[in-house]
Design an enzyme around this catalytic site. Sequence first.
Site, short mmCIF file in Angstrom:
data_model
loop_
_atom_site.label_atom_id
_atom_site.label_comp_id
_atom_site.label_asym_id
_atom_site.label_seq_id
_atom_site.Cartn_x
_atom_site.Cartn_y
_atom_site.Cartn_z
N ASN A 114 0.84 -1.20 0.00
CA ASN A 114 0.00 0.00 0.00
C ASN A 114 0.87 1.24 0.00
OD1 ASN A 114 -0.51 1.97 2.46
ND2 ASN A 114 0.16 0.00 3.33
N PHE A 118 -1.43 8.33 4.40
CA PHE A 118 -2.15 8.99 5.50
C PHE A 118 -3.40 9.72 4.99
CE2 PHE A 118 1.76 9.69 8.54
CZ PHE A 118 1.82 8.32 8.76
N SER A 182 5.78 5.15 8.57
CA SER A 182 5.15 4.89 7.29
C SER A 182 6.12 5.24 6.17
CB SER A 182 3.88 5.73 7.12
OG SER A 182 3.41 5.65 5.78
N ASN A 184 5.21 5.96 3.22
CA ASN A 184 4.43 6.63 2.18
C ASN A 184 4.26 8.12 2.39
OD1 ASN A 184 3.99 4.10 0.92
ND2 ASN A 184 2.43 3.65 2.46
N THR A 185 4.90 8.69 3.41
CA THR A 185 4.97 10.14 3.60
C THR A 185 6.44 10.52 3.48
OG1 THR A 185 3.00 10.24 5.00
CG2 THR A 185 4.60 12.04 5.21
N LYS A 224 5.66 3.77 16.91
CA LYS A 224 5.61 2.72 15.89
C LYS A 224 6.79 2.88 14.94
CE LYS A 224 2.50 0.14 12.91
NZ LYS A 224 1.09 -0.05 12.52
N ASN A 253 6.00 -1.53 11.33
CA ASN A 253 5.21 -1.07 10.20
C ASN A 253 5.54 -1.92 8.97
OD1 ASN A 253 3.59 0.73 8.57
ND2 ASN A 253 4.10 2.39 9.97
#
Length: 349
Positions: A114, A118, A182, A184-185, A224, A253
Amino acid sequence: MPDKLLYTLARPALFSLDAEAAHNLTLPLLRRLDALGLTGAFKKPAPDPRTVMGITFPNPVGLAAGLDKDGAYIDGLAALGFGSIEIGTVTPRGQGGNPKPRIFRLPRARGIINRMGFNNGGVDAFVANVQASRFYQEKQGVLGLNIGKNADTPIERAADDYLHCLRKVYPYASYVTVNISSPNTKNLRQLQGASELDGLLSQLKEEQKRLADQHGRYVPITLKIAPDIDNDQIRDIAGALLRHRMDGVIATNTTLNRRGVEGMKHATEAGGLSGEPVFELSNIVIRALKKELGDEVPIIGVGGILRGQDAKAKIAAGAQLVQLYSGLIYAGPALVRECANALRAEKKA
């Protein structure tokens, strides 16, 4: 088992849909079933209370953040029998996330990639959803609220976003998770660096003390972290967790590693890989953290749990609690009970 049979029958139809479309179908359906009182097919696990971070969890199997980013489906998810529900990641302002498509299944590997980014409606809408849930109103269980930063906030101002969210969610949380892992940021994982992490945790702990005094209640904060860190980074993170007396750590994560999925359809898509391929990567981090932290900072293990034995392996590696996410997509809601029963049996043995 009705829930297992139902999911076995439904899964082919769900897997015929785009992954995000299936997600957007099943959660509203679960909420509707709950509203109609039709969630009796989901048999909850027997009680197996575990006290971690000063919180008594009804059982050690929780829902990981990411499935319900806005807290819109808390009551339906609670019907599945989780010992805790973690929602988010939420950011100060609403944001759309990355362009679609942004979720990809890798069925042969029982994995998911994925790059959601966010996507959420912002912290004010998030808090309103929490307040409206029966789960919160009736104090039915443990609720973790997971916070992050907006994509357009410069990394040097990231602490401002985390502090803003912490202030907003603190009164409603059983515990708060700070998501710095994450993939993805842009640049977010930079916050796992030694100097950046020290600065962030120092500010968060100072604010936690102020909020505890203001609200007359201490709410634990967990961090996390990613699986894509080496032994030196693990030592640095563990040192920071101990120095700042953090309440817990969630490991881990999603991963940017593609080992084991090479050549599979979607394997080259950008984003974080979860599910079975991250199982051992997260276990390696858990073991290393346990060696550094001992019993000083509890570990919540997440990553690639698809059966009861996997949950037991996380505990054996050093975790005190576990969380599920991608395993639910492949094994269905009966996985909650399977994992809880396995851990309960292990405790009795």
